[in-house]
Every structure is written in structure tokens, then in C-alpha cells.
Design a protein around this motif. Structure first.
Motif, PDB file in Angstrom:
ATOM      1  N   ILE A  76      -1.711  -8.445  -3.155  1.00  0.00           N
ATOM      2  CA  ILE A  76      -0.952  -8.483  -1.889  1.00  0.00           C
ATOM      3  C   ILE A  76      -0.356 -10.017  -2.033  1.00  0.00           C
ATOM      4  CG2 ILE A  76      -0.757  -8.934   0.670  1.00  0.00           C
ATOM      5  CD1 ILE A  76      -1.249  -6.336  -0.344  1.00  0.00           C
ATOM      6  N   LEU A  77      -0.928 -10.994  -2.306  1.00  0.00           N
ATOM      7  CA  LEU A  77      -0.420 -12.373  -2.507  1.00  0.00           C
ATOM      8  C   LEU A  77       0.844 -12.346  -3.590  1.00  0.00           C
ATOM      9  CD1 LEU A  77      -3.434 -14.658  -2.196  1.00  0.00           C
ATOM     10  CD2 LEU A  77      -1.727 -14.334  -0.504  1.00  0.00           C
ATOM     11  N   ASP A  78       0.551 -11.861  -4.673  1.00  0.00           N
ATOM     12  CA  ASP A  78       1.747 -11.816  -5.685  1.00  0.00           C
ATOM     13  C   ASP A  78       2.788 -11.241  -5.119  1.00  0.00           C
ATOM     14  OD1 ASP A  78       0.053 -13.151  -7.692  1.00  0.00           O
ATOM     15  OD2 ASP A  78      -0.950 -11.097  -8.543  1.00  0.00           O
ATOM     16  N   LYS A  79       2.643 -10.053  -4.499  1.00  0.00           N
ATOM     17  CA  LYS A  79       3.928  -9.242  -3.943  1.00  0.00           C
ATOM     18  C   LYS A  79       4.496 -10.264  -3.027  1.00  0.00           C
ATOM     19  CE  LYS A  79       2.209  -4.644  -4.356  1.00  0.00           C
ATOM     20  NZ  LYS A  79       1.726  -3.347  -3.807  1.00  0.00           N
ATOM     21  N   THR A  80       3.740 -10.771  -2.086  1.00  0.00           N
ATOM     22  CA  THR A  80       4.438 -11.626  -1.153  1.00  0.00           C
ATOM     23  C   THR A  80       5.145 -12.830  -1.856  1.00  0.00           C
ATOM     24  OG1 THR A  80       2.519 -11.026   0.388  1.00  0.00           O
ATOM     25  CG2 THR A  80       3.998 -13.236   0.852  1.00  0.00           C
ATOM     26  N   THR A  81       4.729 -13.466  -2.924  1.00  0.00           N
ATOM     27  CA  THR A  81       5.292 -14.741  -3.427  1.00  0.00           C
ATOM     28  C   THR A  81       6.345 -14.117  -4.194  1.00  0.00           C
ATOM     29  OG1 THR A  81       3.604 -14.306  -5.567  1.00  0.00           O
ATOM     30  CG2 THR A  81       2.955 -16.116  -3.622  1.00  0.00           C
ATOM     31  N   GLU A  82       6.313 -12.785  -4.707  1.00  0.00           N
ATOM     32  CA  GLU A  82       7.579 -12.307  -5.456  1.00  0.00           C
ATOM     33  C   GLU A  82       8.896 -12.483  -4.448  1.00  0.00           C
ATOM     34  OE1 GLU A  82       6.788  -8.727  -7.305  1.00  0.00           O
ATOM     35  OE2 GLU A  82       5.267  -9.513  -8.749  1.00  0.00           O
ATOM     36  N   ILE A  83       8.614 -12.184  -3.349  1.00  0.00           N
ATOM     37  CA  ILE A  83       9.749 -11.847  -2.360  1.00  0.00           C
ATOM     38  C   ILE A  83      10.434 -13.329  -2.207  1.00  0.00           C
ATOM     39  CG2 ILE A  83      10.207 -11.425   0.105  1.00  0.00           C
ATOM     40  CD1 ILE A  83       7.888  -9.437   0.042  1.00  0.00           C
ATOM     41  N   PHE A  84       9.634 -14.292  -2.245  1.00  0.00           N
ATOM     42  CA  PHE A  84      10.328 -15.618  -1.838  1.00  0.00           C
ATOM     43  C   PHE A  84      10.644 -16.445  -3.255  1.00  0.00           C
ATOM     44  CE2 PHE A  84       7.789 -14.693   1.602  1.00  0.00           C
ATOM     45  CZ  PHE A  84       8.918 -15.048   2.926  1.00  0.00           C
ATOM     46  N   GLU A  85      10.314 -15.958  -4.511  1.00  0.00           N
ATOM     47  CA  GLU A  85      10.493 -16.680  -5.663  1.00  0.00           C
ATOM     48  C   GLU A  85      11.855 -16.875  -5.815  1.00  0.00           C
ATOM     49  OE1 GLU A  85       8.892 -18.603  -8.591  1.00  0.00           O
ATOM     50  OE2 GLU A  85       7.709 -17.053  -7.709  1.00  0.00           O
ATOM     51  N   LEU A  86      12.907 -15.872  -5.558  1.00  0.00           N
ATOM     52  CA  LEU A  86      14.333 -16.379  -5.833  1.00  0.00           C
ATOM     53  C   LEU A  86      14.749 -17.435  -4.844  1.00  0.00           C
ATOM     54  CD1 LEU A  86      16.878 -15.699  -7.426  1.00  0.00           C
ATOM     55  CD2 LEU A  86      17.640 -13.714  -5.644  1.00  0.00           C
ATOM     56  N   GLN A  87      14.345 -17.485  -3.386  1.00  0.00           N
ATOM     57  CA  GLN A  87      14.607 -18.224  -2.735  1.00  0.00           C
ATOM     58  C   GLN A  87      14.327 -19.650  -2.926  1.00  0.00           C
ATOM     59  OE1 GLN A  87      13.648 -16.927   1.354  1.00  0.00           O
ATOM     60  NE2 GLN A  87      14.102 -19.059   2.395  1.00  0.00           N
ATOM     61  N   LEU A 112      -0.860  -8.279   6.929  1.00  0.00           N
ATOM     62  CA  LEU A 112      -1.501  -9.351   6.276  1.00  0.00           C
ATOM     63  C   LEU A 112      -0.406  -9.887   5.319  1.00  0.00           C
ATOM     64  CD1 LEU A 112      -5.400  -8.560   4.854  1.00  0.00           C
ATOM     65  CD2 LEU A 112      -4.355 -10.018   6.747  1.00  0.00           C
ATOM     66  N   MET A 113       0.415  -9.011   4.581  1.00  0.00           N
ATOM     67  CA  MET A 113       1.594  -9.351   3.953  1.00  0.00           C
ATOM     68  C   MET A 113       2.584 -10.232   4.962  1.00  0.00           C
ATOM     69  SD  MET A 113       3.137  -6.540   1.171  1.00  0.00           S
ATOM     70  CE  MET A 113       4.101  -7.511   0.781  1.00  0.00           C
ATOM     71  N   ASN A 114       2.706  -9.783   6.096  1.00  0.00           N
ATOM     72  CA  ASN A 114       3.603 -10.396   7.359  1.00  0.00           C
ATOM     73  C   ASN A 114       2.979 -11.942   7.519  1.00  0.00           C
ATOM     74  OD1 ASN A 114       5.298  -8.453   7.508  1.00  0.00           O
ATOM     75  ND2 ASN A 114       4.165  -7.502   9.328  1.00  0.00           N
ATOM     76  N   VAL A 115       1.480 -11.650   7.686  1.00  0.00           N
ATOM     77  CA  VAL A 115       0.688 -13.150   7.756  1.00  0.00           C
ATOM     78  C   VAL A 115       1.249 -14.145   6.682  1.00  0.00           C
ATOM     79  CG1 VAL A 115      -1.385 -14.161   7.658  1.00  0.00           C
ATOM     80  CG2 VAL A 115      -0.863 -12.379   8.882  1.00  0.00           C
ATOM     81  N   PHE A 116       0.913 -13.694   5.303  1.00  0.00           N
ATOM     82  CA  PHE A 116       1.382 -14.599   4.354  1.00  0.00           C
ATOM     83  C   PHE A 116       2.728 -15.066   4.048  1.00  0.00           C
ATOM     84  CE2 PHE A 116      -2.791 -12.724   2.904  1.00  0.00           C
ATOM     85  CZ  PHE A 116      -3.688 -13.625   3.267  1.00  0.00           C
ATOM     86  N   SER A 117       3.639 -14.093   4.497  1.00  0.00           N
ATOM     87  CA  SER A 117       5.264 -14.005   4.567  1.00  0.00           C
ATOM     88  C   SER A 117       5.616 -15.146   5.613  1.00  0.00           C
ATOM     89  CB  SER A 117       5.864 -12.656   4.848  1.00  0.00           C
ATOM     90  OG  SER A 117       5.604 -12.056   3.801  1.00  0.00           O
ATOM     91  N   ASN A 118       5.024 -15.326   6.625  1.00  0.00           N
ATOM     92  CA  ASN A 118       5.206 -16.285   7.634  1.00  0.00           C
ATOM     93  C   ASN A 118       4.672 -17.562   7.338  1.00  0.00           C
ATOM     94  OD1 ASN A 118       6.327 -15.374  10.236  1.00  0.00           O
ATOM     95  ND2 ASN A 118       4.749 -13.859   9.750  1.00  0.00           N
ATOM     96  N   LEU A 119       3.699 -17.754   6.426  1.00  0.00           N
ATOM     97  CA  LEU A 119       3.138 -19.077   6.100  1.00  0.00           C
ATOM     98  C   LEU A 119       3.820 -19.383   4.934  1.00  0.00           C
ATOM     99  CD1 LEU A 119      -0.689 -18.287   6.061  1.00  0.00           C
ATOM    100  CD2 LEU A 119       0.604 -19.730   7.835  1.00  0.00           C
ATOM    101  N   ILE A 120       4.410 -18.657   4.266  1.00  0.00           N
ATOM    102  CA  ILE A 120       5.360 -19.197   3.074  1.00  0.00           C
ATOM    103  C   ILE A 120       6.567 -19.444   3.474  1.00  0.00           C
ATOM    104  CG2 ILE A 120       6.405 -18.358   0.810  1.00  0.00           C
ATOM    105  CD1 ILE A 120       3.943 -16.660   0.153  1.00  0.00           C
ATOM    106  N   ASP A 121       7.246 -18.871   4.234  1.00  0.00           N
ATOM    107  CA  ASP A 121       8.475 -19.012   4.850  1.00  0.00           C
ATOM    108  C   ASP A 121       8.460 -20.413   5.627  1.00  0.00           C
ATOM    109  OD1 ASP A 121      11.056 -18.196   5.676  1.00  0.00           O
ATOM    110  OD2 ASP A 121      10.440 -17.900   7.590  1.00  0.00           O
ATOM    111  N   ASN A 122       7.416 -20.727   6.219  1.00  0.00           N
ATOM    112  CA  ASN A 122       7.406 -21.865   7.064  1.00  0.00           C
ATOM    113  C   ASN A 122       7.307 -23.078   5.952  1.00  0.00           C
ATOM    114  OD1 ASN A 122       7.676 -20.936   9.524  1.00  0.00           O
ATOM    115  ND2 ASN A 122       5.355 -21.219   9.879  1.00  0.00           N
ATOM    116  N   ALA A 123       6.485 -22.950   5.167  1.00  0.00           N
ATOM    117  CA  ALA A 123       6.629 -23.796   4.064  1.00  0.00           C
ATOM    118  C   ALA A 123       7.876 -24.229   3.323  1.00  0.00           C
ATOM    119  CB  ALA A 123       5.473 -23.445   2.890  1.00  0.00           C
ATOM    120  N   ILE A 124       8.623 -23.235   3.063  1.00  0.00           N
ATOM    121  CA  ILE A 124      10.036 -23.537   2.702  1.00  0.00           C
ATOM    122  C   ILE A 124      10.817 -24.009   3.614  1.00  0.00           C
ATOM    123  CG2 ILE A 124      11.796 -22.141   1.826  1.00  0.00           C
ATOM    124  CD1 ILE A 124      10.168 -20.056   0.716  1.00  0.00           C
TER     125      ILE A 124
END
Length: 432
Positions: free
Chosen positions: A280-291, A317-329
């Protein structure tokens, strides 16, 4: 309501409350004073009654001398010849009982001139008995010398307080209740005022967030209607992709608001399944990789948790980690450098999402997880959002029986730690 007027009302209310408390304390002090005077009067009445009864039972030495067959012969007498100690004790006990005064007292008959005690209970409190405020002369009963009846109450203040203790406690209870009510009212007003401001900010942010994609979609649609654009397939695809992307963006924003509304109503139903968290973490990070690459940053992952399986709802849970990575960016003022690490213990998995962004002040560490709360970003106005992301993250993690915490300092970045427990049947603690 203007802030100055609101502060004035609070000040007047507080001043009035303090006035009521001062008045109450004043009346309590007066009540104590009156009770003390009443106590002194009761003791004095009791002592005089004892003396009167002793006079009725005995004659003093002067009367004996007059009644003597030979008045020239002076018969020497002592105060103990006139007052029997056991009778004095009995009379005092009866009279103090009639006055409803405790048995906790000391008494004595003593000569005020030389300070000698003739009878009574004076072993412990000789000085106190000599200086007592409860004294009467017994010259009407025994003339020679300067004999006085004196009484001392070691616990006089306690006895007086006990008489008004009920009213004092009741008064103190009402004062505490009034203060708590006042504090709660002011706290509620300030809280409602803050919520109102947060909702206003939310509406303003939502208006701007929706306005941008709507305007972009409208402009792209307008361009697609132009003949010269329709003749170029490349332009059609480009503007159509703009419409598609902005529509997806708008849809995600609406979904986020609807998700929060659903959580608030308690209508969220998790679809629990056991799965590998690392995937799940790998799939989530792939979404933000290009950005992240477009901003010349990178995302680094380090999976140390074993085993990596948990039980939860994949989508949330994907939404949870997406929010955290999105905020980090979003909150990285330079190149986004994001480090995601997992580790485990016997109870579950810890997921750390760390960045080197602008950081969060300590006083905001707990506030950032509240609904509609957004940390002020100073001069930065490019950070957009509704203040819903971290609230959603916290609520969702808690629904998975985990927790989230933050470690951050301004200028040093932030580390969000999410804990998710192992499934019960796979929890190593249960296997021991």
C-alpha cells in the motif's frame, strides 16, 4: 460583536461575580462574629446561673459573722468552705448542657490578686484560664479576697465554626458552581467564536479551491468550442486532458469534504481485510513520484517492519498516507525530501513519514489534528487546503485502533508517526 465590546462584557461580568463573592465573604464573616458573640453570651449566662444557684445554697463569710453569737469573734473561712468542688462541677455541667455547649471546657475558681487556684480543672491550662474572656466575680458569694470563676474552651473556634459550617459549605459550593458556570460560559463563547472563524476560513478556502478548477474547466470548454481548435487534434486532446484533470481535482476535493461529513455523522463502515502494508505504501508513493520529481525532490522508503501484514481498510489507509505525503510536499519550502520508514514491535507497525520542510511550532502539535484547523504559513500563500486532511488522518487511524503523533520544529521539518496494530490472530503477543 466587536472584540472591544465583547471584552467589556466579560470584564463587567467578572467584576460583578467578584462583587458577589466579596459580599458573600463579608456576610459569612459577620455570621461568624455574631455566632462568637452569641457563644460568649451563652457562657456568661450559664456562669451567672451557676453563681446564683450557689448563692441560694450558701451564705458568705460576712453573713456568717453577723449571725454569730459573738460578732466580735471573726470566724475565718475559706472559699472551699462555701463552694463544694463536686457541686460546682455538677452545676457547670448542667448549665453548659442547657446552653448546648460542648463538654470540651476547663473551669476554675482562682484568686485574681495572687493568681492561686482554689478548685476546678486547671492543671493543663492555668495561663489560659487566668486570661480567659469568660470570667465573673464571685464576691456576691464569697467576699474575702478577689475570687473569680473562669472558664476556658480549648476548641472554641472549632465549636463556633461547627455551628455555621453547613451554611459556609453551602455558600462555598454555590460560589464554586457560579465560577465554574462563568468559566464554562466564557470558554464556550470563545470556542464558538473560534469555530465560527474557522468555518468562515473554511468557506473562503473552499470557494477559492473550487473556483480555480471551475474557471479552468470553463476556459478549456470555451477553447474546445472554437473551430480552429477543433481542427487540431493535438489541441483537442490537450484541452480535453485539462478538463479531465481539473474535474478529477474537483471530485477529490468534494470527496474529501463528504468523507469528513460521513465521519462526523459516524456513518463510516470500514471494509477490513488483511494485506501487506508495504505494498500500500509503494502504491501511494508511486502516485506522488512524478510530482516530487518535477520539484527535483525524492521519496525514500525503508521497510524494517516484520511481518508487514495488518488488518484494515485499504482505501482509507491509502488516503491516510496520501494526506501525509501530500502535506510533506506542500510544506517543503525547498526540494521535497521525504523519508518513509516502517518498524515493528510485538503489538504492531510504526510508519514514520518524515520531511525537511518548514516544520510546525510546538503549540500547534495538537491543534493540527482538529477539524478545519490550518497552521499559519507566514508569507507563504501557495499552500492550499481546507484544514481537513490531518483531522481525517487522525480519526481514520483511531478507527483502526491505532494512533498518530508528530515530532516537529520550525525550520527542521516534521515526522509523523502512525501506529497500526497487528491483527489479533497474528499478534505475536498472543502467541507466547
Amino acid at each position: 460583536m466587536k472584540k472591544s465590546l465583547f471584552k467589556l462584557i466579560i470584564f463587567i461580568a467578572l467584576f460583578s461575580l467578584l462583587g458577589v463573592v466579596f459580599t458573600q465573604v463579608y456576610w459569612v464573616r459577620n455570621a461568624l462574629y455574631l455566632k462568637e458573640e452569641q457563644f460568649k453570651g451563652s457562657v456568661l449566662i450559664g456562669m451567672k446561673s451557676v453563681l446564683n444557684q450557689l448563692i441560694l445554697l450558701h451564705n458568705d463569710s460576712t453573713l456568717k459573722q453577723i449571725q454569730s453569737p459573738d460578732p466580735c469573734i471573726i470566724e475565718k473561712t475559706h472559699v472551699t468552705d462555701i463552694i463544694r468542688p463536686d457541686r460546682l462541677d455538677s452545676l457547670i455541667r448542667v448549665e453548659m448542657g442547657c446552653m448546648k455547649i460542648s463538654k470540651d471546657y476547663e473551669y476554675a475558681i482562682y484568686n485574681k490578686r495572687n493568681g492561686r487556684f482554689a478548685m476546678g480543672r486547671f492543671e493543663k491550662y492555668q495561663d489560659e484560664l487566668k486570661n480567659s474572656e469568660h470570667q465573673i466575680s464571685i464576691s456576691a458569694l464569697f467576699s474575702p479576697g478577689d475570687y473569680h470563676m473562669t472558664m476556658y474552651f480549648p476548641n472554641q473556634q472549632v465549636m463556633i465554626l461547627r455551628q455555621v459550617l453547613g451554611w459556609m459549605l453551602l455558600s462555598a459550593g454555590f460560589i464554586v458552581m457560579v465560577f465554574l458556570s462563568f468559566w464554562y460560559t466564557v470558554f464556550t463563547v470563545f470556542r464558538q467564536k473560534k469555530i465560527s472563524e474557522m468555518k468562515s476560513d473554511f468557506i473562503n478556502n473552499m470557494t477559492h479551491e473550487f473556483k480555480t478548477p471551475i474557471s479552468t474547466i470553463s476556459l478549456a470548454a470555451e477553447m474546445l468550442m472554437k473551430p480552429e481548435v477543433n481542427q487540431s487534434s493535438d489541441k483537442v486532446v490537450r484541452y480535453a486532458s485539462v478538463v479531465f484533470d481539473e474535474n478529477n481535482r474537483l471530485q477529490k476535493q468534494v470527496e474529501q469534504i463528504l468523507q469528513i461529513a460521513t465521519i462526523e455523522k459516524g456513518e463510516v463502515r470500514l471494509k477490513l481485510k488483511t494485506f501487506d502494508l508495504h505494498r500500500i505504501l509503494d502504491k501511494t508513493t508511486e502516485i506522488f513520484e512524478l510530482q516530487v520529481q518535477e520539484k527535483h525532490g525524492h521519496i525514500e522508503t525503508q521497510y524494517l517492519a516484520e511481518p508487514g501484514e495488518i488488518e484494515g481498510d485499504k482505501m482509507h489507509l491509502m488516503n491516510v498516507f496520501s494526506n501525509l505525503i501530500d502535506n510533506a510536499i506542500k510544506y517543503s519550502d525547498k526540494k521535497p525530501e521525504i523519508h518513509i520508514m516502517t518498524e515493528s514491535d510485538r503489538k504492531g507497525i510504526y510508519i514514520h513519514v518524515a520531511d525537511k520542510g518548514i516544520g510546525i511550532a510546538p503549540e500547534n502539535h495538537q491543534l493540527i489534528f482538529k477539524n478545519l484547523y490550518r497552521v499559519h504559513t507566514g508569507d507563504r500563500h501557495d499552500v492550499k487546503g481546507f484544514g481537513l486532511g490531518l483531522y481525517y488522518v487522525k480519526r481514520m487511524v483511531e478507527m483502526h485502533h491505532g494512533f498518530i503523533k508528530v515530532d516537529s520544529e520550525p525550520g527542521k521539518g516534521s515526522t509523523f508517526t502512525v501506529f497500526l496494530p497487528y491483527p489479533q490472530e497474528h499478534n505475536p503477543v498472543n502467541d507466547e
